[in-house]
Motif scaffolding. Sequence first.
Motif, mmCIF file in Angstrom:
data_model
loop_
_atom_site.group_PDB
_atom_site.id
_atom_site.type_symbol
_atom_site.label_atom_id
_atom_site.label_comp_id
_atom_site.label_asym_id
_atom_site.label_seq_id
_atom_site.Cartn_x
_atom_site.Cartn_y
_atom_site.Cartn_z
ATOM 1 N N VAL A 91 0.854 -1.183 0.000
ATOM 2 C CA VAL A 91 0.000 0.000 0.000
ATOM 3 C C VAL A 91 0.893 1.238 0.000
ATOM 4 O O VAL A 91 1.955 1.245 0.631
ATOM 5 C CB VAL A 91 -0.956 0.025 1.207
ATOM 6 C CG1 VAL A 91 -2.023 -1.047 1.078
ATOM 7 C CG2 VAL A 91 -0.189 -0.166 2.510
ATOM 8 N N GLU A 92 0.467 2.247 -0.712
ATOM 9 C CA GLU A 92 1.216 3.495 -0.783
ATOM 10 C C GLU A 92 0.295 4.664 -0.458
ATOM 11 O O GLU A 92 -0.894 4.657 -0.783
ATOM 12 C CB GLU A 92 1.795 3.698 -2.194
ATOM 13 C CG GLU A 92 2.800 2.649 -2.612
ATOM 14 C CD GLU A 92 3.357 2.906 -4.001
ATOM 15 O OE1 GLU A 92 3.238 4.062 -4.481
ATOM 16 O OE2 GLU A 92 3.889 1.969 -4.624
ATOM 17 N N TYR A 93 0.869 5.639 0.209
ATOM 18 C CA TYR A 93 0.145 6.879 0.468
ATOM 19 C C TYR A 93 1.165 8.008 0.542
ATOM 20 O O TYR A 93 2.012 8.033 1.439
ATOM 21 C CB TYR A 93 -0.641 6.802 1.776
ATOM 22 C CG TYR A 93 -1.484 8.043 2.035
ATOM 23 C CD1 TYR A 93 -2.708 8.226 1.400
ATOM 24 C CD2 TYR A 93 -1.018 9.040 2.898
ATOM 25 C CE1 TYR A 93 -3.462 9.361 1.622
ATOM 26 C CE2 TYR A 93 -1.764 10.184 3.130
ATOM 27 C CZ TYR A 93 -2.992 10.344 2.481
ATOM 28 O OH TYR A 93 -3.735 11.465 2.700
ATOM 29 N N GLY A 94 1.097 8.921 -0.408
ATOM 30 C CA GLY A 94 2.058 10.018 -0.440
ATOM 31 C C GLY A 94 3.469 9.487 -0.602
ATOM 32 O O GLY A 94 3.772 8.749 -1.541
ATOM 33 N N TYR A 96 4.956 7.467 1.469
ATOM 34 C CA TYR A 96 5.132 6.293 2.326
ATOM 35 C C TYR A 96 4.609 5.030 1.636
ATOM 36 O O TYR A 96 3.660 5.080 0.854
ATOM 37 C CB TYR A 96 4.407 6.480 3.655
ATOM 38 C CG TYR A 96 4.874 7.685 4.428
ATOM 39 C CD1 TYR A 96 6.118 7.704 5.062
ATOM 40 C CD2 TYR A 96 4.077 8.825 4.520
ATOM 41 C CE1 TYR A 96 6.550 8.814 5.763
ATOM 42 C CE2 TYR A 96 4.493 9.939 5.227
ATOM 43 C CZ TYR A 96 5.733 9.930 5.844
ATOM 44 O OH TYR A 96 6.165 11.035 6.536
ATOM 45 N N LYS A 97 5.263 3.914 1.945
ATOM 46 C CA LYS A 97 4.852 2.633 1.381
ATOM 47 C C LYS A 97 5.076 1.530 2.406
ATOM 48 O O LYS A 97 6.061 1.543 3.147
ATOM 49 C CB LYS A 97 5.642 2.330 0.103
ATOM 50 C CG LYS A 97 5.279 0.984 -0.539
ATOM 51 C CD LYS A 97 5.994 0.787 -1.877
ATOM 52 C CE LYS A 97 7.469 0.561 -1.713
ATOM 53 N NZ LYS A 97 8.131 0.160 -2.994
#
Length: 209
Positions: A91-94, A96-97
Amino acid sequence: MTVDLTTLSSEERAALIKQAQELEQKERTEKREAYEAVKADAVITLVNISKDINEQLTNFKAHAFETMETLGDLLKEYSGRYAEGKGNFKVEYGDYKIEYNKQGKGSYDERSSEAEKYIFDFIESRYQGDEATKEFILSLLERKKGELDPDNIQKLYKYESTFADENFSRACELFRESYQYNHSKDYIRFYERNERGQWKNIVLQFSAI
């Protein structure tokens, strides 16, 4: 002050030597006590800090796996993935992974052999003269070192509603029931994107820092 030992009596020389030995012994004792004090402080401090970090890591590990398991279940429900999948995902967000990897091996018990028989019955009843289709379906049942490939079996499930055949559906049912996942170990890895846009691993392993 310099002392001329030749001017001293034997008793005076012995007393002087004893005094020097006592002074040397005192210095050794002071050095030993200083070392032991520093050692005690270092050991107690480091061990207590390590215990605190260990407790934090233990709690963080439990929280991380619980969170990722929940997220994986939601993703599975959302995407419609089958339970036989390994469960690996990221999962990735911005910037961050997080990567979640399940280590293990899927296998099928003796019921899979009965499931194969239903597949053979299905093929013979519907595709007796269609060699290409027969070969395609049978290729999904090929075994490597005596084991079926879970990814290939999942491909069969996709056709269950399309074929709407009793033999085919019974085969899929038995494959699902016979599936077993032998778990070994799971891993979670954390990443942050650096200023060059590359993913940088956030290392939590002591020996790797």
